[in-house]
Design a protein around this motif. Structure first.
Motif: not given
Length: 172
Positions: A30, A137-138
């Motif tokens: 992350e 996220q991502g």
């Protein structure tokens, strides 16, 4: 030399150490700031600037994700993808680009009948940073982008009339 035996008391300790190591790996992934950019390419046969009921996906189109620093024009990232049979593309970007402007840009159409691009309508901005308030996220979804036909289809006038596109200043 005798090998140490695993006892009931050492097994939980080993599992705890492995769990901590796995969590550290996730945290570092992350921290690396990787993203997946995905979006769709379509053909705009009416040159409307938005999708209509005669718009079609463009399989085999080439799309680039390009990043450049806010204060300059030097590219810091250029990655390329090809759309699938439904007109969708997906690119993996392995780092955070917080101080940069990143865009998905049309590069090439496989369909010569629908291959024109218009400046500023051939791209979609994509935020490639984790420091922007986006909770997910991502994955980053780019707005759909379109190639245009040189000449609109004959039925486009009637199609666009159905959208009732009037200037707000024209209404009483």
């Amino acid at each position: 030399m005798a090998q140490p035996k695993m006892t009931i008391t050492t097994a939980p300790l080993l599992l705890a150490v492995l769990a901590v190591a796995a969590l550290a790996g996730v945290a570092s992934a992350e921290k690396a700031g990787g993203f997946v950019v995905t979006g769709r390419v379509y053909c705009d046969p009416c040159r409307a600037g938005f999708e209509t009921n005669v718009s079609k996906s463009v399989p085999g189109a080439t799309v680039e994700v390009v990043c450049r620093h806010f204060s300059g024009s030097k590219e810091t990232l250029k990655a390329e993808a090809t759309t699938d049979e439904y007109g969708w593309y997906k690119l993996e970007i392995d780092q955070d680009h917080q101080e940069e402007i990143c865009e998905a840009v049309l590069a090439k159409s496989p369909d010569p009948a629908c291959a024109e691009v218009e400046e500023f309508r051939d791209r979609a901005r994509v935020p490639l940073t984790s420091n922007n308030g986006i909770k997910q996220q991502g994955v980053r979804y780019a707005n759909p982008i379109a190639f245009f036909r040189k000449d609109p289809l004959k039925e486009c006038g009637q199609i666009l009339q159905k959208y009732d596109l009037k200037d707000a200043s024209e209404t009483p």
